[in-house]
Design an enzyme around this catalytic site. Structure first.
Site, mmCIF file in Angstrom:
data_model
loop_
_atom_site.group_PDB
_atom_site.id
_atom_site.type_symbol
_atom_site.label_atom_id
_atom_site.label_comp_id
_atom_site.label_asym_id
_atom_site.label_seq_id
_atom_site.Cartn_x
_atom_site.Cartn_y
_atom_site.Cartn_z
ATOM 1 N N TYR A 161 0.818 -1.213 0.000
ATOM 2 C CA TYR A 161 0.000 0.000 0.000
ATOM 3 C C TYR A 161 0.854 1.267 0.000
ATOM 4 C CZ TYR A 161 -3.704 -3.172 1.711
ATOM 5 O OH TYR A 161 -4.589 -4.205 1.877
ATOM 6 N N HIS A 214 0.867 -11.663 1.757
ATOM 7 C CA HIS A 214 -0.177 -10.856 1.127
ATOM 8 C C HIS A 214 -1.011 -11.624 0.098
ATOM 9 C CE1 HIS A 214 -1.163 -6.396 0.091
ATOM 10 N NE2 HIS A 214 -2.222 -7.155 -0.025
ATOM 11 N N SER A 239 -12.256 3.730 4.742
ATOM 12 C CA SER A 239 -12.854 5.029 4.440
ATOM 13 C C SER A 239 -11.877 6.115 4.854
ATOM 14 C CB SER A 239 -14.178 5.217 5.175
ATOM 15 O OG SER A 239 -14.722 6.498 4.905
ATOM 16 N N ALA A 257 -16.686 6.781 11.703
ATOM 17 C CA ALA A 257 -17.408 6.677 12.973
ATOM 18 C C ALA A 257 -18.675 5.842 12.812
ATOM 19 C CB ALA A 257 -17.750 8.069 13.494
ATOM 20 N N ASN A 286 -19.295 3.404 10.692
ATOM 21 C CA ASN A 286 -18.990 1.981 10.533
ATOM 22 C C ASN A 286 -18.639 1.308 11.850
ATOM 23 O OD1 ASN A 286 -19.378 2.307 7.791
ATOM 24 N ND2 ASN A 286 -17.198 2.467 7.306
#
Length: 289
Positions: free
Chosen positions: A66, A125, A252, A259, A261
């Protein structure tokens, strides 16, 4: 009547509190709900992780691929410095690619970028060459013995046959398998098989992943159940994952969505609602990793 209602609410609250983490086969506790950081970079990533920790999250998922381990580390350090949480309360996951020729060095590099003395969970991964997979997994086992990693696992392995190699041929079995899992692809076969082996399944793409989120959040069954509970579609889906026995890491960068979720601890889906949601399974993944 008031006392009865109060007792019922307390029962739900206590039960929810008890289910916020599970014990892995490594002996360590892992939160069942966290923040995924795939595609988050720079300040956007750092701020999202910080907001997640402020909202109560204690599981943060990243990966070397990432390119955001440093940002995750900065957010964790910031939250600890401000007294939002302690290091021992935070569970950080990262992942190693199978095509690396230096997995031991990669583990040290991840520790440095994250600014941590140990990684809570490190995953292979995805499947590469057999020799590459084995080299990474051996390096992770070695790092566990050196106390650089606490728990290890694999990602993007979808059958008992492919997982069995890591159980039978290495000293330390996987504690977690992180896969694509959502309402349209539930893979109950692997979940149930893994449970018998003491392994938990972690869901990435809990809302279907980018490009498919809308069809999940606007599904009529999901919306019907959301209305019944006075919750959002996203909260219903997250709650389904948790009650179905999965660890979930919705991603997100929006503080309100982060918050939202996480606000899933004060209600339960009924058995009938769980059956309705389980019936949405098509058995097909969106990705081919």
């Amino acid at each position: 009547m008031f006392l009865i209602m109060e007792a019922l609410l307390l029962t739900v609250f206590v039960m929810a509190e008890e289910n916020r983490s599970i014990k892995l086969n490594s002996g360590f506790e892992m939160p069942v709900l966290g923040l995924g950081t795939w595609t988050l970079t720079g300040e956007t990533c750092e701020n999202a992780v910080y907001e997640a920790l402020k909202s109560g999250y204690r599981l943060i998922d990243t990966a070397r691929y990432y390119g955001n381990e440093s940002e995750v580390g900065k957010a964790v350090a910031r939250a600890i410095k401000e007294g939002i949480c302690k290091r021992e309360e935070i569970f950080v996951t990262t992942k190693l690619v199978p095509w690396t020729s230096t997995p031991e060095d990669d583990i040290d590099d991840s520790l440095q970028k994250l600014g941590l003395s140990y990684i809570d969970l490190c995953l292979l991964h995805q499947h590469g060459s057999a020799s590459g997979d084995d080299a990474v997994y051996r390096a992770m086992c070695k790092a566990v013995k050196a106390s650089k990693i606490r728990s290890i696992g694999i990602s993007n392995f979808y059958t008992g046959k492919t997982v069995s190699h890591f159980i039978n041929d290495f000293e330390i079995p996987p504690a977690v398998i992180q896969n694509e899992n959502h309402l349209k692809y539930q893979n109950n076969t692997l979940r149930d098989w893994a449970a018998k082996k003491g392994i938990y399944i972690e869901s990435y793409y809990p809302f279907g992943g980018r490009g498919h989120t809308k069809e999940h959040l606007e599904n009529p069954t999901v919306l019907e159940i959301a209305r019944a509970h006075g919750k959002t579609a996203a909260q219903i889906i997250v709650r389904w994952h948790l009650q179905a026995g999965y660890i979930a890491i919705p991603g997100s960068s929006n503080p309100d969505h982060i918050a939202e979720n996480f606000d899933v601890w004060n209600f339960e889906l009924t058995e009938n609602e769980m059956k309705k949601l389980s019936s949405l399974d098509t058995g097909r993944r969106y990705e081919n990793w």
